[in-house]
Design an enzyme around this catalytic site. Structure first.
Site, mmCIF file in Angstrom:
data_model
loop_
_atom_site.group_PDB
_atom_site.id
_atom_site.type_symbol
_atom_site.label_atom_id
_atom_site.label_comp_id
_atom_site.label_asym_id
_atom_site.label_seq_id
_atom_site.Cartn_x
_atom_site.Cartn_y
_atom_site.Cartn_z
ATOM 1 N N ARG A 1 38.702 34.646 40.296
ATOM 2 C CA ARG A 1 39.909 35.165 40.964
ATOM 3 C C ARG A 1 40.048 36.616 40.678
ATOM 4 O O ARG A 1 40.510 37.331 41.531
ATOM 5 C CB ARG A 1 41.109 34.199 40.589
ATOM 6 C CG ARG A 1 40.900 33.062 41.283
ATOM 7 C CD ARG A 1 42.490 32.256 41.056
ATOM 8 N NE ARG A 1 43.338 32.629 41.894
ATOM 9 C CZ ARG A 1 44.737 32.330 41.906
ATOM 10 N NH1 ARG A 1 45.028 31.488 40.763
ATOM 11 N NH2 ARG A 1 45.631 32.633 42.540
ATOM 12 N N CYS B 1 49.630 36.666 36.183
ATOM 13 C CA CYS B 1 48.644 35.590 36.506
ATOM 14 C C CYS B 1 48.650 35.551 37.948
ATOM 15 O O CYS B 1 48.758 36.437 38.715
ATOM 16 C CB CYS B 1 48.852 34.355 35.730
ATOM 17 S SG CYS B 1 50.731 33.846 35.876
#
Length: 280
Positions: free
Chosen positions: A177, A237
């Site tokens: 990611r 995050c």
């Protein structure tokens, strides 16, 4: 913050000695909004109360991301309803993802609301069961508190502060990611320009418990060309939950606590003009 983790045996000893403690069950499932409370109702550490990620630890998803902070007033009401006061130690736990929801609860209580003694059950519910300690489904009366936390606005940053900061920015999502190879949840793939990547799973041993303070201190000190993570650093995050786990790891290691970018990638990626980087 030397007591940020508590072992299952230590918590059980508190029970046996009759020590007052407030236990918060933070179990959640991202694909089922009702699952956390249902799991708590079916069986929990005796005396625990359920603290819900979506209802209690976040406000409505939107432009500020998938898990924006609730207002201080809303969180104060939640803590009072659950009987949390500043005199009684608090222990938080969950059952998956290396204690991510419990870490968010720890951060909100200890770093944002300035509760003086909050611990995360190391290894969570799995460790509690593995050591042979019981669960039950018995309801207990909860006496509400009148605690008025003093919230620290400096514990977290918003997107504008992230954009203007030259401090270390640490992305704790998985490397795929971070690189932008895939993005299963948010509008755009990639990461904040200039950010470094250290997946949050690196905080844990293979058995799901935290690495030792010394090992974590060494690893966190070797970030950013050896300057390490500091109190001006920013951790983010996907939605401001998993990042709390790395802030907790800093506390375990005895390191200065970085700031949480609450909106994280779920907010940042909604406006590509802020800047999006891909690759390592």
């Amino acid at each position: 913050m030397s007591d940020v983790l508590i072992e299952p045996g230590e918590l059980n000893r508190w029970f046996e000695e009759g020590q007052a403690v407030t236990i918060l069950d933070c179990r959640t499932r991202l694909n089922d909004r009702e699952a956390g409370r249902r799991l708590w109702q079916e069986g929990r550490i005796p005396g625990s109360r359920h603290l819900d990620l979506d209802r209690d630890m976040a406000s409505t998803p939107g432009e500020r991301g998938r898990h924006p902070l609730p207002s201080p007033k809303h969180f104060t009401t939640t803590l009072q309803r659950l009987g949390v006061d500043e005199q009684t130690p608090v222990v938080v736990y969950d059952d998956c993802g290396g204690q991510l929801a419990a870490a968010r609860a720890w951060w909100m209580l200890a770093c944002w609301a300035n509760h003086p003694r909050v611990s995360v059950l190391d290894g969570g519910l799995d460790a509690w069961r593995e050591e042979g300690f019981a669960l039950n489904d018995q309801a207990i009366p909860v006496k509400s508190s009148d605690w008025q936390p003093e919230f620290d606005p400096g514990a977290w940053v918003d997107a504008d502060q992230v954009a203007s900061s030259s401090a270390l920015k640490l992305d704790v999502r998985g490397s795929e990611r971070f690189r932008g190879d895939r993005e299963p949840m948010d509008p755009k793939a990639g990461h904040i320009p200039g950010a470094l990547n250290r997946p949050g799973g690196e905080n844990l041993r293979q058995d799901g418990r935290f690495k030792s303070p010394g090992v974590l201190a060494d690893e966190l000190s070797n970030l950013h060309q050896g300057s390490g993570i500091g109190q001006d650093s920013i951790v983010y995050c996907g939605s401001g939950v998993a990042a709390c786990h790395t802030i907790l790891a800093c506390a375990v290691a005895g390191k200065p606590l970085p700031k949480l970018y609450v909106g994280s990638w779920s907010e940042w990626s909604q406006r590509p003009e802020r800047g999006i980087a891909t690759g390592d």
